[in-house]
Design an enzyme around this catalytic site. Structure first.
Site, PDB file in Angstrom:
ATOM      1  N   GLY A 127       0.784  -1.228   0.000  1.00 23.77           N
ATOM      2  CA  GLY A 127       0.000   0.000   0.000  1.00 23.77           C
ATOM      3  C   GLY A 127       0.813   1.275   0.000  1.00 23.77           C
ATOM      4  N   THR A 129       1.568   3.269  -2.626  1.00 27.43           N
ATOM      5  CA  THR A 129       0.887   4.292  -3.426  1.00 27.43           C
ATOM      6  C   THR A 129      -0.350   4.801  -2.699  1.00 27.43           C
ATOM      7  OG1 THR A 129       1.662   3.219  -5.460  1.00 27.43           O
ATOM      8  CG2 THR A 129      -0.131   4.807  -5.669  1.00 27.43           C
ATOM      9  N   HIS A 130      -1.130   3.897  -2.136  1.00 29.38           N
ATOM     10  CA  HIS A 130      -2.315   4.270  -1.352  1.00 29.38           C
ATOM     11  C   HIS A 130      -1.938   5.217  -0.218  1.00 29.38           C
ATOM     12  CE1 HIS A 130      -6.119   3.821   0.779  1.00 29.38           C
ATOM     13  NE2 HIS A 130      -5.449   3.476   1.850  1.00 29.38           N
ATOM     14  N   LYS A 140       8.366   8.558  -8.423  1.00 28.76           N
ATOM     15  CA  LYS A 140       8.629   7.120  -8.316  1.00 28.76           C
ATOM     16  C   LYS A 140       9.756   6.803  -9.289  1.00 28.76           C
ATOM     17  CE  LYS A 140       6.287   2.608  -8.494  1.00 28.76           C
ATOM     18  NZ  LYS A 140       6.368   2.157  -7.101  1.00 28.76           N
ATOM     19  N   THR A 154       8.036  -1.203 -12.243  1.00 28.41           N
ATOM     20  CA  THR A 154       8.043  -2.395 -13.080  1.00 28.41           C
ATOM     21  C   THR A 154       6.610  -2.919 -13.222  1.00 28.41           C
ATOM     22  OG1 THR A 154       8.410  -3.943 -11.246  1.00 28.41           O
ATOM     23  CG2 THR A 154      10.360  -2.955 -12.255  1.00 28.41           C
ATOM     24  N   GLU A 196       8.450   7.282  -3.917  1.00 25.98           N
ATOM     25  CA  GLU A 196       7.987   5.907  -3.706  1.00 25.98           C
ATOM     26  C   GLU A 196       8.997   4.890  -4.203  1.00 25.98           C
ATOM     27  OE1 GLU A 196       4.386   2.844  -4.977  1.00 25.98           O
ATOM     28  OE2 GLU A 196       4.075   5.013  -5.180  1.00 25.98           O
ATOM     29  N   GLY A 197       9.377   3.979  -3.316  1.00 31.11           N
ATOM     30  CA  GLY A 197      10.245   2.888  -3.703  1.00 31.11           C
ATOM     31  C   GLY A 197       9.464   1.810  -4.439  1.00 31.11           C
ATOM     32  N   GLY A 250       8.618  -2.217  -4.236  1.00 29.64           N
ATOM     33  CA  GLY A 250       8.714  -3.373  -3.360  1.00 29.64           C
ATOM     34  C   GLY A 250       9.236  -3.006  -1.988  1.00 29.64           C
TER      35      GLY A 250
END
Length: 225
Positions: free
Chosen positions: A23, A25-26, A46, A50, A124-125, A127
């Site tokens: 979550g 992105t959420h 980001k 992938t 945002e990473g 995984g």
């Protein structure tokens, strides 16, 4: 390893998780909404996504649409501006990139284009922390590379204590400051029964999402500002 210094942005937060599909992105969408309510101009970046389909990077498009709505200064950005590297194979970047070389100077350039347009930047990473990017770096290397405070997102389900503690230990061993948020989009009942009792006993500070997104942002602004 050189560090990309913060210029023209007051707060920079690297959002990672205990694994994929937790979550991230959420969480960023919630925090961008909260930031905008406070009169801040939020944006997201980001570096690598992938599993990209012909329709485009799913996470990147969600972030871009939210940015344009919440921060008019970002209206002219395209998805390629906030997701510089996009690969079709749903795998770790090390695998998905094939022969492509990840250029960190290029990531710096693209990030600066975005950060000039915001007050708070969420990075945002992909995984979890130990996802390999190339032969030299893992996702855990990006908070220091981008000079960012880290938000670790964890689920509340059975088995999450182990994954969360391993991630916290990895961050501490690298000397990376972090806060913990638990995504209760699902598994709320499981969290209260099987996970939260330990967090309370071990005094592991955490914010619950979505209801404590304001408290979470407060902590991030204190730590990352």
């Amino acid at each position: 390893m050189h560090t990309i210094r913060a210029q023209g942005v007051r707060i920079r937060i690297f959002v990672t998780a205990t694994n994929t599909d937790i979550g991230k992105t959420h969480t960023i969408l919630l925090l961008m909404e909260e930031a905008a309510r406070r009169g801040l101009r939020p944006a997201a970046f980001k570096p690598i996504e992938t599993g990209v389909t012909p329709k485009g990077p799913a996470d990147g498009l969600k972030l871009l649409h939210a940015m344009r709505r919440l921060n008019p200064d970002t209206e002219r950005l395209a998805v390629g501006d906030i997701v510089p590297y996009r690969f079709g194979l749903p795998a770790a970047p090390f695998v998905a990139k094939g022969e492509t070389k990840i250029r960190y100077d290029y990531l710096e350039e693209k990030m600066k284009e975005v950060e000039r347009l915001c007050d708070i930047l969420f990075i945002e990473g992909a995984g979890g922390l130990m996802v390999p990017i190339d032969g030299e770096r893992f996702m855990i290397d990006l908070p220091r590379l981008f000079d960012a405070h880290t938000l670790l997102v964890a689920p509340g389900r059975l088995g999450s204590i182990n994954d969360t503690l391993l991630s916290i230990e990895a961050l501490r061993n690298r000397g990376i400051g972090s806060d913990l948020a638990v995504n209760l989009q699902e598994e709320r009942e499981d969290f209260e029964k099987v996970t939260r009792p330990y967090y309370r006993a071990a005094r592991i500070d955490h914010c619950l999402l979505p209801e404590e997104s304001g408290r979470c942002l407060d902590r991030l602004m204190r730590s990352g500002g």
